[in-house]
Design a protein around this motif. Structure first.
Motif, PDB file in Angstrom:
ATOM      1  N   ILE A  75      -2.808 -14.394 -27.451  1.00  0.00           N
ATOM      2  CA  ILE A  75      -3.498 -13.491 -26.527  1.00  0.00           C
ATOM      3  C   ILE A  75      -2.708 -12.193 -26.456  1.00  0.00           C
ATOM      4  CG2 ILE A  75      -4.156 -13.097 -24.120  1.00  0.00           C
ATOM      5  CD1 ILE A  75      -4.639 -16.095 -23.855  1.00  0.00           C
ATOM      6  N   LEU A  76      -3.414 -11.087 -26.618  1.00  0.00           N
ATOM      7  CA  LEU A  76      -2.814  -9.768 -26.489  1.00  0.00           C
ATOM      8  C   LEU A  76      -3.326  -9.107 -25.228  1.00  0.00           C
ATOM      9  CD1 LEU A  76      -3.270  -8.387 -30.098  1.00  0.00           C
ATOM     10  CD2 LEU A  76      -1.106  -8.904 -28.982  1.00  0.00           C
ATOM     11  N   PHE A  77      -2.453  -8.403 -24.560  1.00  0.00           N
ATOM     12  CA  PHE A  77      -2.904  -7.570 -23.447  1.00  0.00           C
ATOM     13  C   PHE A  77      -1.949  -6.410 -23.283  1.00  0.00           C
ATOM     14  CE2 PHE A  77      -0.184 -10.735 -21.647  1.00  0.00           C
ATOM     15  CZ  PHE A  77       0.507 -10.122 -20.610  1.00  0.00           C
ATOM     16  N   ALA A  78      -2.495  -5.299 -22.831  1.00  0.00           N
ATOM     17  CA  ALA A  78      -1.717  -4.081 -22.639  1.00  0.00           C
ATOM     18  C   ALA A  78      -1.494  -3.881 -21.150  1.00  0.00           C
ATOM     19  CB  ALA A  78      -2.452  -2.884 -23.234  1.00  0.00           C
ATOM     20  N   SER A  79      -0.281  -4.162 -20.718  1.00  0.00           N
ATOM     21  CA  SER A  79       0.003  -4.004 -19.295  1.00  0.00           C
ATOM     22  C   SER A  79       1.476  -4.205 -19.025  1.00  0.00           C
ATOM     23  CB  SER A  79      -0.794  -5.017 -18.478  1.00  0.00           C
ATOM     24  OG  SER A  79      -0.456  -4.909 -17.120  1.00  0.00           O
ATOM     25  N   ASP A  80       1.971  -3.500 -18.026  1.00  0.00           N
ATOM     26  CA  ASP A  80       3.320  -3.747 -17.513  1.00  0.00           C
ATOM     27  C   ASP A  80       3.230  -4.509 -16.199  1.00  0.00           C
ATOM     28  OD1 ASP A  80       4.787  -2.571 -19.526  1.00  0.00           O
ATOM     29  OD2 ASP A  80       4.711  -0.583 -18.634  1.00  0.00           O
ATOM     30  N   SER A  81       2.054  -4.979 -15.877  1.00  0.00           N
ATOM     31  CA  SER A  81       1.814  -5.617 -14.596  1.00  0.00           C
ATOM     32  C   SER A  81       2.308  -7.061 -14.585  1.00  0.00           C
ATOM     33  CB  SER A  81       0.316  -5.588 -14.288  1.00  0.00           C
ATOM     34  OG  SER A  81       0.007  -6.494 -13.264  1.00  0.00           O
ATOM     35  N   PRO A  82       3.289  -7.381 -13.737  1.00  0.00           N
ATOM     36  CA  PRO A  82       3.724  -8.775 -13.616  1.00  0.00           C
ATOM     37  C   PRO A  82       2.586  -9.676 -13.143  1.00  0.00           C
ATOM     38  CG  PRO A  82       5.258  -7.311 -12.480  1.00  0.00           C
ATOM     39  CD  PRO A  82       4.075  -6.486 -12.898  1.00  0.00           C
ATOM     40  N   GLU A  83       1.679  -9.127 -12.351  1.00  0.00           N
ATOM     41  CA  GLU A  83       0.548  -9.916 -11.852  1.00  0.00           C
ATOM     42  C   GLU A  83      -0.381 -10.316 -12.990  1.00  0.00           C
ATOM     43  OE1 GLU A  83       2.348  -7.618  -8.655  1.00  0.00           O
ATOM     44  OE2 GLU A  83       1.437  -6.906 -10.507  1.00  0.00           O
ATOM     45  N   LEU A  84      -0.629  -9.387 -13.921  1.00  0.00           N
ATOM     46  CA  LEU A  84      -1.496  -9.710 -15.057  1.00  0.00           C
ATOM     47  C   LEU A  84      -0.822 -10.732 -15.972  1.00  0.00           C
ATOM     48  CD1 LEU A  84      -4.136  -9.302 -16.528  1.00  0.00           C
ATOM     49  CD2 LEU A  84      -3.132  -7.340 -17.702  1.00  0.00           C
ATOM     50  N   LEU A  85       0.475 -10.595 -16.182  1.00  0.00           N
ATOM     51  CA  LEU A  85       1.199 -11.589 -16.973  1.00  0.00           C
ATOM     52  C   LEU A  85       1.105 -12.956 -16.303  1.00  0.00           C
ATOM     53  CD1 LEU A  85       3.045 -12.605 -19.207  1.00  0.00           C
ATOM     54  CD2 LEU A  85       4.990 -11.696 -17.907  1.00  0.00           C
ATOM     55  N   ALA A  86       1.317 -13.001 -15.002  1.00  0.00           N
ATOM     56  CA  ALA A  86       1.216 -14.265 -14.259  1.00  0.00           C
ATOM     57  C   ALA A  86      -0.185 -14.850 -14.395  1.00  0.00           C
ATOM     58  CB  ALA A  86       1.580 -14.050 -12.792  1.00  0.00           C
ATOM     59  N   GLU A  87      -1.195 -13.987 -14.359  1.00  0.00           N
ATOM     60  CA  GLU A  87      -2.582 -14.442 -14.499  1.00  0.00           C
ATOM     61  C   GLU A  87      -2.810 -15.066 -15.876  1.00  0.00           C
ATOM     62  OE1 GLU A  87      -6.600 -11.962 -15.099  1.00  0.00           O
ATOM     63  OE2 GLU A  87      -5.605 -11.564 -13.179  1.00  0.00           O
ATOM     64  N   LYS A  88      -2.297 -14.424 -16.918  1.00  0.00           N
ATOM     65  CA  LYS A  88      -2.461 -14.948 -18.287  1.00  0.00           C
ATOM     66  C   LYS A  88      -1.713 -16.277 -18.447  1.00  0.00           C
ATOM     67  CE  LYS A  88      -4.670 -11.303 -19.885  1.00  0.00           C
ATOM     68  NZ  LYS A  88      -6.066 -11.337 -20.244  1.00  0.00           N
ATOM     69  N   LEU A  89      -0.494 -16.345 -17.900  1.00  0.00           N
ATOM     70  CA  LEU A  89       0.268 -17.596 -17.973  1.00  0.00           C
ATOM     71  C   LEU A  89      -0.445 -18.714 -17.220  1.00  0.00           C
ATOM     72  CD1 LEU A  89       3.891 -16.236 -17.503  1.00  0.00           C
ATOM     73  CD2 LEU A  89       3.003 -17.424 -19.520  1.00  0.00           C
ATOM     74  N   GLU A  90      -0.934 -18.393 -16.030  1.00  0.00           N
ATOM     75  CA  GLU A  90      -1.644 -19.400 -15.241  1.00  0.00           C
ATOM     76  C   GLU A  90      -2.882 -19.886 -15.989  1.00  0.00           C
ATOM     77  OE1 GLU A  90      -3.452 -20.126 -10.777  1.00  0.00           O
ATOM     78  OE2 GLU A  90      -3.179 -18.064 -11.462  1.00  0.00           O
ATOM     79  N   TYR A  91      -3.593 -18.959 -16.622  1.00  0.00           N
ATOM     80  CA  TYR A  91      -4.785 -19.322 -17.393  1.00  0.00           C
ATOM     81  C   TYR A  91      -4.423 -20.338 -18.477  1.00  0.00           C
ATOM     82  CZ  TYR A  91      -8.536 -19.048 -20.791  1.00  0.00           C
ATOM     83  OH  TYR A  91      -9.529 -19.379 -21.684  1.00  0.00           O
ATOM     84  N   LEU A  92      -3.349 -20.056 -19.234  1.00  0.00           N
ATOM     85  CA  LEU A  92      -2.962 -20.972 -20.305  1.00  0.00           C
ATOM     86  C   LEU A  92      -2.481 -22.311 -19.764  1.00  0.00           C
ATOM     87  CD1 LEU A  92      -1.192 -18.608 -22.851  1.00  0.00           C
ATOM     88  CD2 LEU A  92      -3.428 -19.691 -23.057  1.00  0.00           C
TER      89      LEU A  92
END
Length: 141
Positions: A75-92
């Motif tokens: 999964i690729l995403f463009a962001s420095d947002s810790p919240e978005l990273l947490a969201e992607k990790l939670e999704y997986l």
């Protein structure tokens, strides 16, 4: 700071944050998910993550690199947002079938495209092309 936050949240057994790791392939083989910043600058890390069978999250700041095929083997995403990273990790973590499929696809791709045999084949082709071009140049001179 991220490592300290992981300890504070009780994630120290599940989270590893590394800058340099001499045994990275071994470490990756014991984890489900790898998060790699600037994947276009860290293609070796991506290949190692894929070969280890990790679902890989690539945080990119440029055009998506070709190493990770988004939603196929990572999964690729463009962001420095810790919240978005947490969201992607939670999704997986919540969607283990998706995570396992990404990891499986990544491992297969690594075996097909990044194996020693494949690299040797590519180098042989490169050297053959260089020799052919050198012969053409010698004949033209």
């Amino acid at each position: 700071a991220a490592q300290q936050l992981g300890y504070a949240l009780g994630l120290d057994k599940q989270l590893r944050i590394t800058s340099h790791c001499g045994n990275l392939p071994f470490l990756l083989m014991h984890h489900q998910i790898a998060v790699i910043g600037d994947p276009d600058k860290n293609t070796t890390l991506i290949a190692q993550s894929m070969a280890a069978g990790c679902a890989t999250l690539g945080i990119t700041h440029t055009n998506p690199p070709t190493v990770i095929q988004h939603n196929s083997d990572g999964i690729l995403f463009a962001s420095d947002s810790p919240e978005l990273l947490a969201e992607k990790l939670e999704y997986l973590l919540r969607n283990s079938i998706t995570s396992q499929q990404l990891a499986h696809n990544a491992r297969l791709r690594a075996q097909e495209e990044f194996s020693l045999d494949r690299m040797q084949e590519l180098y042989r082709g490169l050297y053959s092309n260089l020799l052919a071009n050198a012969s053409v140049t010698d004949r033209a001179a």
